[in-house]
Design a protein around this motif. Structure first.
Motif, PDB file in Angstrom:
ATOM      1  N   ALA A 179      16.521  18.978   6.955  1.00 52.57           N
ATOM      2  CA  ALA A 179      16.569  18.268   8.240  1.00 52.57           C
ATOM      3  C   ALA A 179      16.660  19.291   9.362  1.00 52.57           C
ATOM      4  CB  ALA A 179      17.756  17.314   8.274  1.00 52.57           C
ATOM      5  N   ILE A 180      15.955  18.999  10.442  1.00 52.11           N
ATOM      6  CA  ILE A 180      15.851  19.920  11.578  1.00 52.11           C
ATOM      7  C   ILE A 180      16.700  19.391  12.737  1.00 52.11           C
ATOM      8  CG2 ILE A 180      14.192  21.181  13.025  1.00 52.11           C
ATOM      9  CD1 ILE A 180      13.553  21.085   9.991  1.00 52.11           C
ATOM     10  N   HIS A 181      17.507  20.242  13.324  1.00 52.39           N
ATOM     11  CA  HIS A 181      18.296  19.852  14.499  1.00 52.39           C
ATOM     12  C   HIS A 181      18.134  20.897  15.604  1.00 52.39           C
ATOM     13  CE1 HIS A 181      20.906  16.627  12.693  1.00 52.39           C
ATOM     14  NE2 HIS A 181      20.453  17.199  11.599  1.00 52.39           N
ATOM     15  N   ARG A 182      18.265  20.408  16.810  1.00 50.97           N
ATOM     16  CA  ARG A 182      18.240  21.301  17.978  1.00 50.97           C
ATOM     17  C   ARG A 182      19.336  20.787  18.907  1.00 50.97           C
ATOM     18  NH1 ARG A 182      12.591  22.747  21.176  1.00 50.97           N
ATOM     19  NH2 ARG A 182      13.536  24.145  22.730  1.00 50.97           N
ATOM     20  N   PRO A 183      20.585  21.166  18.631  1.00 49.53           N
ATOM     21  CA  PRO A 183      21.717  20.554  19.342  1.00 49.53           C
ATOM     22  C   PRO A 183      21.621  20.746  20.853  1.00 49.53           C
ATOM     23  CG  PRO A 183      22.499  21.922  17.505  1.00 49.53           C
ATOM     24  CD  PRO A 183      21.038  22.196  17.671  1.00 49.53           C
ATOM     25  N   GLY A 184      21.797  19.664  21.558  1.00 46.62           N
ATOM     26  CA  GLY A 184      21.767  19.722  23.011  1.00 46.62           C
ATOM     27  C   GLY A 184      20.407  20.107  23.560  1.00 46.62           C
ATOM     28  N   GLY A 185      19.383  20.073  22.719  1.00 49.23           N
ATOM     29  CA  GLY A 185      18.059  20.448  23.192  1.00 49.23           C
ATOM     30  C   GLY A 185      17.964  21.917  23.591  1.00 49.23           C
ATOM     31  N   GLY A 186      18.901  22.722  23.108  1.00 43.45           N
ATOM     32  CA  GLY A 186      18.953  24.135  23.496  1.00 43.45           C
ATOM     33  C   GLY A 186      18.011  25.016  22.709  1.00 43.45           C
ATOM     34  N   ASP A 187      18.314  26.280  22.675  1.00 44.32           N
ATOM     35  CA  ASP A 187      17.412  27.254  22.063  1.00 44.32           C
ATOM     36  C   ASP A 187      17.791  27.614  20.635  1.00 44.32           C
ATOM     37  OD1 ASP A 187      15.866  27.347  24.249  1.00 44.32           O
ATOM     38  OD2 ASP A 187      16.709  29.195  25.069  1.00 44.32           O
ATOM     39  N   LEU A 188      18.824  26.957  20.118  1.00 45.75           N
ATOM     40  CA  LEU A 188      19.220  27.277  18.753  1.00 45.75           C
ATOM     41  C   LEU A 188      18.766  26.165  17.805  1.00 45.75           C
ATOM     42  CD1 LEU A 188      20.864  29.612  17.362  1.00 45.75           C
ATOM     43  CD2 LEU A 188      22.727  27.966  17.209  1.00 45.75           C
ATOM     44  N   LEU A 189      17.960  26.539  16.839  1.00 45.64           N
ATOM     45  CA  LEU A 189      17.572  25.583  15.801  1.00 45.64           C
ATOM     46  C   LEU A 189      18.629  25.609  14.701  1.00 45.64           C
ATOM     47  CD1 LEU A 189      13.768  26.039  15.037  1.00 45.64           C
ATOM     48  CD2 LEU A 189      14.909  24.000  15.933  1.00 45.64           C
ATOM     49  N   VAL A 190      19.005  24.425  14.241  1.00 49.57           N
ATOM     50  CA  VAL A 190      19.919  24.322  13.109  1.00 49.57           C
ATOM     51  C   VAL A 190      19.174  23.575  12.010  1.00 49.57           C
ATOM     52  CG1 VAL A 190      22.152  23.520  12.285  1.00 49.57           C
ATOM     53  CG2 VAL A 190      21.904  24.269  14.659  1.00 49.57           C
ATOM     54  N   ILE A 191      18.949  24.254  10.900  1.00 50.18           N
ATOM     55  CA  ILE A 191      18.162  23.655   9.815  1.00 50.18           C
ATOM     56  C   ILE A 191      19.087  23.445   8.621  1.00 50.18           C
ATOM     57  CG2 ILE A 191      16.188  23.974   8.278  1.00 50.18           C
ATOM     58  CD1 ILE A 191      15.666  26.198  10.834  1.00 50.18           C
ATOM     59  N   LEU A 192      19.163  22.206   8.158  1.00 48.19           N
ATOM     60  CA  LEU A 192      20.033  21.857   7.033  1.00 48.19           C
ATOM     61  C   LEU A 192      19.169  21.703   5.784  1.00 48.19           C
ATOM     62  CD1 LEU A 192      22.066  19.045   8.876  1.00 48.19           C
ATOM     63  CD2 LEU A 192      22.521  21.506   8.854  1.00 48.19           C
ATOM     64  N   VAL A 193      19.560  22.379   4.718  1.00 44.59           N
ATOM     65  CA  VAL A 193      18.787  22.346   3.471  1.00 44.59           C
ATOM     66  C   VAL A 193      19.731  22.041   2.310  1.00 44.59           C
ATOM     67  CG1 VAL A 193      17.191  23.617   1.988  1.00 44.59           C
ATOM     68  CG2 VAL A 193      17.371  24.210   4.418  1.00 44.59           C
ATOM     69  N   VAL A 194      19.353  21.095   1.454  1.00 39.90           N
ATOM     70  CA  VAL A 194      20.135  20.864   0.241  1.00 39.90           C
ATOM     71  C   VAL A 194      19.238  20.925  -0.991  1.00 39.90           C
ATOM     72  CG1 VAL A 194      21.925  19.459   1.354  1.00 39.90           C
ATOM     73  CG2 VAL A 194      19.928  18.327   0.343  1.00 39.90           C
ATOM     74  N   GLU A 195      19.823  21.416  -2.074  1.00 42.06           N
ATOM     75  CA  GLU A 195      19.140  21.454  -3.364  1.00 42.06           C
ATOM     76  C   GLU A 195      20.204  21.401  -4.442  1.00 42.06           C
ATOM     77  OE1 GLU A 195      17.352  25.452  -3.565  1.00 42.06           O
ATOM     78  OE2 GLU A 195      19.216  26.192  -4.435  1.00 42.06           O
ATOM     79  N   ASP A 196      19.781  21.080  -5.655  1.00 39.71           N
ATOM     80  CA  ASP A 196      20.670  21.240  -6.806  1.00 39.71           C
ATOM     81  C   ASP A 196      20.442  22.663  -7.304  1.00 39.71           C
ATOM     82  OD1 ASP A 196      21.673  21.385  -9.474  1.00 39.71           O
ATOM     83  OD2 ASP A 196      21.716  19.199  -9.543  1.00 39.71           O
TER      84      ASP A 196
END
Lengths: 348, 348, 348, 348
Positions: free
Chosen positions: A298-315
């Protein structure tokens, strides 16, 4: 039927290979080796396999690995490199779940794994077994070095950003804050992974430098077409059995501020059966992939700012190890890439 | 101040002794031995003690145990019996948390612990350190064999039934279905207590016969004034860190059917600071005694029938080990029995 | 293809049914109802199903259940009894995972479930869905009341002892000390099953009387050919997600002391695909059946005495609920009883 | 003796206040309110307090809070602001564990907490209860707004970097990747914090924006002497009961590359009783502060590069809530700041 042998089936990746392969419609489990447990039925050690696996452990000599079509190494680092040459010569394909064939530079291997590399001549031929990046090379490979569990999540999580013709993010300062379940440490008698030590507890470890760092950097640079990549990797131990959650941070370059990152990721992984780009705003849970070969992003860009936060899950034991190995095997033998791998995650 | 030494402080009962004794108002921690960790500050191994314990591990030679008032053995079975004689001769009291001085019959010890008893001359003098049963003997003792964790819960749970002049229940067929957290297995590098093995899992073990059986039978018979007692003991491993829950079953004899068992228990434990007989119908939880020296009991008689069901909870590392040791020490030195032991349980 | 509908798919047994049925080779998932979540894709609530289940929740009206071949009720008690008559009339088979059709005596139902039974006319026709006991009746059934999770383990665990022509054990005083993972309490917002309440904790509950008691007694008496059976049932809550471990106690009658109980059990369950009688001396673990429809049993006779200790493990959501439902469905529709149910347990 | 009242003692911060205050040598627990549980002994709800707390819940009317010296609010947001004015007028000091008096700007409060602020006149007087930053103001305060659990760890973790006369790190792009045990979500009946949902699972949440963000930014800017601070805060849920682990990232400015950050931290917290700067290279574990008021910090600079990685652990219910409240109380009443707070962490 593909005749499959397993070297070293007494650890967690070994028993997970057994779970996946015993139910694989086109596989015949042929041999499983353990010098120490020679003669012991596999199901005596892992009662979960009672009624599903009849095989007994055997010494390498008795196991006749050379008659297999493919051999998986679910062994400590250093074992596969000692046996691969002979198996390949006998026409057997080799898939190593350890680190022997991950790093292209033997000096790097020696630095991080504290042993010399005894099979450097095969390093160039060995293919890094990350199908979503290397599918064509895997198809033709005889020898696969499977990615580590953390590196799989980091590379697939950053891949769409790096795989473009020009940089979209500051590639010199990527951050991966990763969290792993305890099975990642293997089925080894150690104090720090006892339930009474690791349960109801959380900690970082190896902040100074973890073995999965050079492998990941090598992979990310390959994805970036050779551009240099700088990565800070901080692993943590989670009081759970299976699962990796990687929280990735990347700073968007000024010229890339208008990029639609959600679409970028969706397009990049279009058609991939084992990568699920979730709707914008999602928070994937590790249990949503438990016991399955799926990886969710899942891709996030908190506050529409310049930092991308990418969440990854796997087994970590499936897409991070045994499942990815089976996926590579399917590709190498030209059968359906998803064969034996469509287990629905177990929730709750 | 009581000068206290600890032999073997690197296990769970050792670190729990340190937690309790470092905060005990009348104790001066004087020495802690470990041949292997000689010179290492205790707080380096257990950061939870940083700022509370300044002591470093020392070899037995350097530790000058003979200058202590009392020495606790938090060691594997067999260590205390080798050193007790000399310490007693030097006027040092000894409290053993292992099994060396629990069983009165050395043949029984050898049978269950697979080693000969090397200090049989002290077996008669040794006092079984269960204060709610043996308080007066403990007061005069020089040498204490502390009960095991399971036996504490079983003996205190059955005690009011057995301590009467005539049998109230079928004493030939008592059942104890006990469940323990994983810390009961100690801080040892072993596969079966890894988080990845023991978490999200439940099993019985040792059904054929567990070391705590002969000790418990011996204790129950003593409580019953020498009458023979038959006990079936089935231990189970719970995916939690601390805590024992014993579910005890006893069949009421026809002539005892009119007994008010709730009152029997309340009267039996009247005035005891560390035994809490809960209101009828209660279901004590292990966390209600977490990190405290309390043991809680609830009495049930389902459907008003002839089977008593007694629920007992304790913290295996406190009332089941280190806390009970401190309680004995307090009694032996004539100070307030509750000194340093009134921690409120940690919940949640 | 069997057209299957599910009423109430938002709980744990519901999502487990979805996991099993979506991968079942002869099933077409046709409808799933939830008045509250009408229109929401199932995979939005349970991301583990993304890519495997395309269905959306629908109101019962929209769901057209009458067009299904079979409808499962994974609902609170009281729902199935209100809808079963109409579905049966439309030719739809009904499998209820709740308690509506378990107890033969509506007065018992009302006593334990605190509501009147509104469909007493179907009680006689309803078949108790325990295939290893009732297979032939299930084959002809239109309406199944599935056993509860605990009762499945208790009945199969005691069955070989009771199913003989004459009593082997004291049938008046059986004991079942049962331990269940927290998913058995369902996916309901409640304080006592929060992780912060139930983790690192262990307790008994419902000792006074649990709803699964009358159902189990009724079942055991049926297995015993009508002989009266007395059972004490003490359930406990284990800090784990899935799994039930039942520790069963039965006193051998003098005349049965020479029985070979291991053989008795092995013969009783010969040919059963989902019951595994383990070798003598085994200690089955709940994780050895995790996410599978297997139930494992081990027989002990500690010290060769007169008390039998029978250890039983199952996954409460599979063999204790959804899996058993699918097993019944397979039998009712005359297909292979193991279809869609041969998942290898997930370990670790 | 300080007469203490508690409003809302049925949640986790409430019961933790009770645990700490009942053992505090200079406190007399005087009143505890709950409208719903009026008359119920506190120890009936929390059996861990049996024998330690005799108080019963009472309605606010009966509780006579105005006769206390200090009242703690362990209530949902919005309760303290409705009652603080009256208590202060009666000469009672107020310590709020919720968010009512954290944010200086009522518009920010309304934006993040979705309710208007009803007591804006007290916002200026209210002191932010973080002793290591605001000790002198706390000493004179009548009204304390206690920091949230995450904000405590983030502010103390970044404080030494920001508290210098000029920036050492890029203050516009700080990252806090935080992990919390489930008790942080409170003792509320909710599905997502059930054991069967949260155990053996890991996920991020609130990446879009979490309530603790504005409070932390406000606090960091105050520490930085008013300089603007940009923070990305990503919280995660850990399958454990207590504990927060914050992994903080800050990019060192070129002019600060030669700073000795280890010394900077050690000097900054010199003399602080509840902040432990660990030796360089340490990996603090949450369990090393379990049930104690300690916060531990370790500084890393992987590869000697420009990224600082700061690891911070605290017990969210103690230093992150109740313990910090007691610490503030001690300061406000001029007694030893550590009174009643020197519990040794519980390990294992």
């Amino acid at each position: 039927m593909i005749k499959v042998g397993i070297v070293g089936g007494t650890g967690y990746t070994g028993v997970e290979l057994l779970r996946l392969l015993a139910a694989h419609p086109q596989v015949q489990l042929t041999a499983i080796t353990s010098r120490k447990e020679d003669g012991m039925p596999v199901a005596d050690m892992f009662p979960s396999l009672r009624g599903h696996v009849d095989l007994a452990f055997a010494t390498p000599e008795k196991a006749k690995l050379a008659e297999c079509d493919v051999v998986f190494f679910a062994t400590p680092h250093g074992v596969a490199m000692a046996q691969a040459r002979e198996l390949l010569a006998a026409g057997v394909k080799v898939i190593d779940l350890a680190a022997d064939f991950r790093l292209k530079d033997p000096a790097e291997f020696e630095k991080w794994y504290a042993m010399p590399h005894s099979c450097t001549d095969l390093l160039e031929e060995a293919v890094y077994g990350l199908p979503e990046v290397n599918r064509e090379a895997i198809r033709k490979a005889r020898l696969i070095g499977l990615p580590g569990c953390y590196p799989t999540s980091m590379q697939l999580g950053f891949a769409p950003l790096l795989a473009q013709g020009k940089p979209l993010v500051n590639e010199a300062s990527l951050i991966a804050d990763c969290k792993s379940g305890v099975s990642g440490a293997g089925r080894k008698a150690e104090v720090h992974t006892l339930l009474a030590e690791a349960a109801d507890n959380f900690k970082a470890y190896g902040v100074k430098g973890h073995r999965h760092l050079p492998e990941t950097t090598q992979g990310l640079q390959a994805i970036a077409g050779g551009r240099k990549v700088g990565l800070t990797f901080v692993p943590h131990l989670v009081p759970m059995i299976r699962g990796i959650h990687s929280t990735l941070y990347a700073t968007i370059l000024p010229e890339a501020r208008d990029t639609d990152f959600q679409s970028l990721y969706e397009n990049h992984f279009k058609g991939e059966k084992f990568v699920d780009v979730m709707p914008a705003g999602s928070h994937p849970e590790t249990r949503s992939v438990r016991a399955s070969n799926k990886l969710r992003i899942a891709i996030h860009r908190p506050g529409g700012g310049d930092l991308l936060v990418i969440l990854v899950v796997e087994d970590n034991l499936v897409k991070g190890a045994a499942g990815q190995g089976v996926q590579c095997m399917n590709i190498m033998f030209g059968i359906d890439e998803t064969a034996g791998l469509m287990h629905i995650p177990v929730l709750p």
